[in-house]
Design a protein around this motif. Structure first.
Motif, PDB file in Angstrom:
ATOM      1  N   UNK A 100       0.835  -1.201   0.000  1.00  0.00           N
ATOM      2  CA  UNK A 100       0.000   0.000   0.000  1.00  0.00           C
ATOM      3  C   UNK A 100       0.871   1.251   0.000  1.00  0.00           C
ATOM      4  N   UNK A 101       1.930   1.244   0.799  1.00  0.00           N
ATOM      5  CA  UNK A 101       2.835   2.397   0.815  1.00  0.00           C
ATOM      6  C   UNK A 101       3.509   2.564  -0.549  1.00  0.00           C
ATOM      7  N   UNK A 102       3.916   1.450  -1.146  1.00  0.00           N
ATOM      8  CA  UNK A 102       4.564   1.514  -2.454  1.00  0.00           C
ATOM      9  C   UNK A 102       3.614   2.063  -3.511  1.00  0.00           C
ATOM     10  N   UNK A 103       2.347   1.662  -3.458  1.00  0.00           N
ATOM     11  CA  UNK A 103       1.368   2.159  -4.426  1.00  0.00           C
ATOM     12  C   UNK A 103       1.204   3.665  -4.302  1.00  0.00           C
ATOM     13  N   UNK A 104       1.223   4.170  -3.086  1.00  0.00           N
ATOM     14  CA  UNK A 104       1.102   5.615  -2.883  1.00  0.00           C
ATOM     15  C   UNK A 104       2.320   6.345  -3.443  1.00  0.00           C
ATOM     16  N   UNK A 105       3.506   5.744  -3.312  1.00  0.00           N
ATOM     17  CA  UNK A 105       4.710   6.369  -3.840  1.00  0.00           C
ATOM     18  C   UNK A 105       4.685   6.401  -5.365  1.00  0.00           C
ATOM     19  N   UNK A 106       4.211   5.312  -5.958  1.00  0.00           N
ATOM     20  CA  UNK A 106       4.112   5.280  -7.427  1.00  0.00           C
ATOM     21  C   UNK A 106       3.190   6.402  -7.902  1.00  0.00           C
ATOM     22  N   UNK A 107       2.048   6.559  -7.252  1.00  0.00           N
ATOM     23  CA  UNK A 107       1.112   7.626  -7.619  1.00  0.00           C
ATOM     24  C   UNK A 107       1.746   8.994  -7.435  1.00  0.00           C
ATOM     25  N   UNK A 108       2.548   9.147  -6.376  1.00  0.00           N
ATOM     26  CA  UNK A 108       3.143  10.441  -6.061  1.00  0.00           C
ATOM     27  C   UNK A 108       4.129  10.916  -7.117  1.00  0.00           C
ATOM     28  N   UNK A 109       4.814   9.992  -7.790  1.00  0.00           N
ATOM     29  CA  UNK A 109       5.833  10.409  -8.753  1.00  0.00           C
ATOM     30  C   UNK A 109       5.287  10.536 -10.171  1.00  0.00           C
ATOM     31  N   UNK A 110       4.006  10.227 -10.370  1.00  0.00           N
ATOM     32  CA  UNK A 110       3.402  10.382 -11.691  1.00  0.00           C
ATOM     33  C   UNK A 110       2.930  11.823 -11.893  1.00  0.00           C
ATOM     34  N   UNK A 111       2.944  12.264 -13.131  1.00  0.00           N
ATOM     35  CA  UNK A 111       2.312  13.534 -13.452  1.00  0.00           C
ATOM     36  C   UNK A 111       0.818  13.429 -13.127  1.00  0.00           C
ATOM     37  N   UNK A 112       0.189  14.566 -12.801  1.00  0.00           N
ATOM     38  CA  UNK A 112      -1.206  14.533 -12.354  1.00  0.00           C
ATOM     39  C   UNK A 112      -2.123  13.843 -13.361  1.00  0.00           C
ATOM     40  N   UNK A 113      -1.967  14.160 -14.628  1.00  0.00           N
ATOM     41  CA  UNK A 113      -2.822  13.543 -15.647  1.00  0.00           C
ATOM     42  C   UNK A 113      -2.602  12.040 -15.715  1.00  0.00           C
ATOM     43  N   UNK A 114      -1.328  11.617 -15.648  1.00  0.00           N
ATOM     44  CA  UNK A 114      -1.021  10.185 -15.678  1.00  0.00           C
ATOM     45  C   UNK A 114      -1.564   9.488 -14.440  1.00  0.00           C
ATOM     46  N   UNK A 115      -1.471  10.149 -13.274  1.00  0.00           N
ATOM     47  CA  UNK A 115      -1.979   9.553 -12.035  1.00  0.00           C
ATOM     48  C   UNK A 115      -3.491   9.349 -12.122  1.00  0.00           C
ATOM     49  N   UNK A 116      -4.199  10.345 -12.653  1.00  0.00           N
ATOM     50  CA  UNK A 116      -5.659  10.213 -12.787  1.00  0.00           C
ATOM     51  C   UNK A 116      -6.011   9.111 -13.776  1.00  0.00           C
ATOM     52  N   UNK A 117      -5.287   9.048 -14.878  1.00  0.00           N
ATOM     53  CA  UNK A 117      -5.575   8.019 -15.874  1.00  0.00           C
ATOM     54  C   UNK A 117      -5.290   6.628 -15.321  1.00  0.00           C
ATOM     55  N   UNK A 118      -4.183   6.494 -14.590  1.00  0.00           N
ATOM     56  CA  UNK A 118      -3.841   5.207 -13.989  1.00  0.00           C
ATOM     57  C   UNK A 118      -4.924   4.768 -13.011  1.00  0.00           C
ATOM     58  N   UNK A 119      -5.383   5.699 -12.173  1.00  0.00           N
ATOM     59  CA  UNK A 119      -6.432   5.379 -11.195  1.00  0.00           C
ATOM     60  C   UNK A 119      -7.721   4.967 -11.898  1.00  0.00           C
ATOM     61  N   UNK A 120      -8.047   5.667 -12.985  1.00  0.00           N
ATOM     62  CA  UNK A 120      -9.267   5.348 -13.728  1.00  0.00           C
ATOM     63  C   UNK A 120      -9.186   3.951 -14.346  1.00  0.00           C
ATOM     64  N   UNK A 121      -8.043   3.625 -14.937  1.00  0.00           N
ATOM     65  CA  UNK A 121      -7.870   2.304 -15.539  1.00  0.00           C
ATOM     66  C   UNK A 121      -7.835   1.209 -14.471  1.00  0.00           C
ATOM     67  N   UNK A 122      -7.172   1.493 -13.346  1.00  0.00           N
ATOM     68  CA  UNK A 122      -7.100   0.498 -12.269  1.00  0.00           C
ATOM     69  C   UNK A 122      -8.489   0.166 -11.740  1.00  0.00           C
ATOM     70  N   UNK A 123      -9.402   1.142 -11.819  1.00  0.00           N
ATOM     71  CA  UNK A 123     -10.771   0.905 -11.368  1.00  0.00           C
ATOM     72  C   UNK A 123     -11.517  -0.097 -12.226  1.00  0.00           C
ATOM     73  N   UNK A 124     -10.970  -0.415 -13.397  1.00  0.00           N
ATOM     74  CA  UNK A 124     -11.609  -1.394 -14.279  1.00  0.00           C
ATOM     75  C   UNK A 124     -11.054  -2.808 -14.093  1.00  0.00           C
TER      76      UNK A 124
END
Length: 236
Positions: A100-124
């Protein structure tokens, strides 16, 4: 603090005071390492493309572009999604807190648009599980990474409980099941303990001696064992 965490912390420390500066000695005291270690870390960050530079003089030190974030992984959206899915499979494993901590770090280093897109795709993406497995105690993961002997209460397949003192050697994941591979001092041999049957874990201060694991010693239902990292081995 391990080196990866320290690199992230160095960037955040410099960002917090930018455009101010921090000396190598100040940073060394802050993170309880030597000034030489800090200087090596800062050089590594510079080589990774982080905009850090040094200003000489008595009032000089290291500074950073406050807009900078640490993204040494350079993940694409596809790669970030794969990492998120992989970490998500660890939800019932002993490594779930670290995942869980690692997942938060991955999100933190992504550009905002990439982070939102990743979260949206992960939801599928969903994992189909029985829902019958209790999470394996996270203390088992700490015992492995710390190389310490543990005492645990274990319930076997027949429902019998026993107290075991074991030397953690590794893990095998099979679907929802995570097996701790360990040298059992009660049985005087290598055993595989299913994580959801471990009822309690107490880490001791004793360092576990080095031992070699042979697959044929494991009484565990499995098909073909595959390392999580290609080319890795227990001794590497």
């Amino acid at each position: 603090m391990n080196r990866t965490d320290r690199l992230y912390a160095l960037v955040e420390e410099l960002r917090a005071v930018a455009p101010g500066r921090r000396s190598a000695r100040w940073l060394a005291d802050r993170f309880a390492v030597s000034a030489r270690t800090v200087e090596r870390d800062l050089v590594a960050l510079q080589e990774a493309g982080v905009p850090i530079w040094a200003e000489p003089g008595r009032t000089g030190g290291y500074t950073i572009d406050a807009r900078a974030t640490l993204g040494p992984l350079g993940l694409t959206v596809d790669e970030a999604l794969a990492v998120a899915i992989g970490l998500g499979t660890l939800a019932t494993s002993p490594f779930r807190d670290a995942a869980l901590r690692a997942a938060r770090k991955v999100t933190a280093v992504l550009a905002e648009d990439d982070a939102r897109r990743t979260a949206r795709l992960a939801g599928r993406v969903h994992l189909l599980e029985s829902g019958e497995r209790a999470p394996a105690p996270t203390g088992l993961a700490r015992a492995l990474t710390g190389g310490r002997v543990v005492r645990m209460t274990y319930r076997d397949a027949a429902g019998q409980e026993s107290e075991r003192t074991v030397e953690p050697l590794g893990y095998i994941g099979k679907g929802e099941d995570w097996y701790l591979v360990a040298w059992c001092r009660l049985r005087e041999g290598v055993r595989a303990f299913r994580g959801d049957r471990v009822l309690a874990v107490t880490e001791t201060g004793e360092r576990a001696p080095a031992r070699v694991v042979r697959v044929e010693e494991l009484d565990i239902p499995h098909g073909v064992l595959r390392p999580v990292l290609p080319g890795s081995s227990p001794d590497s």
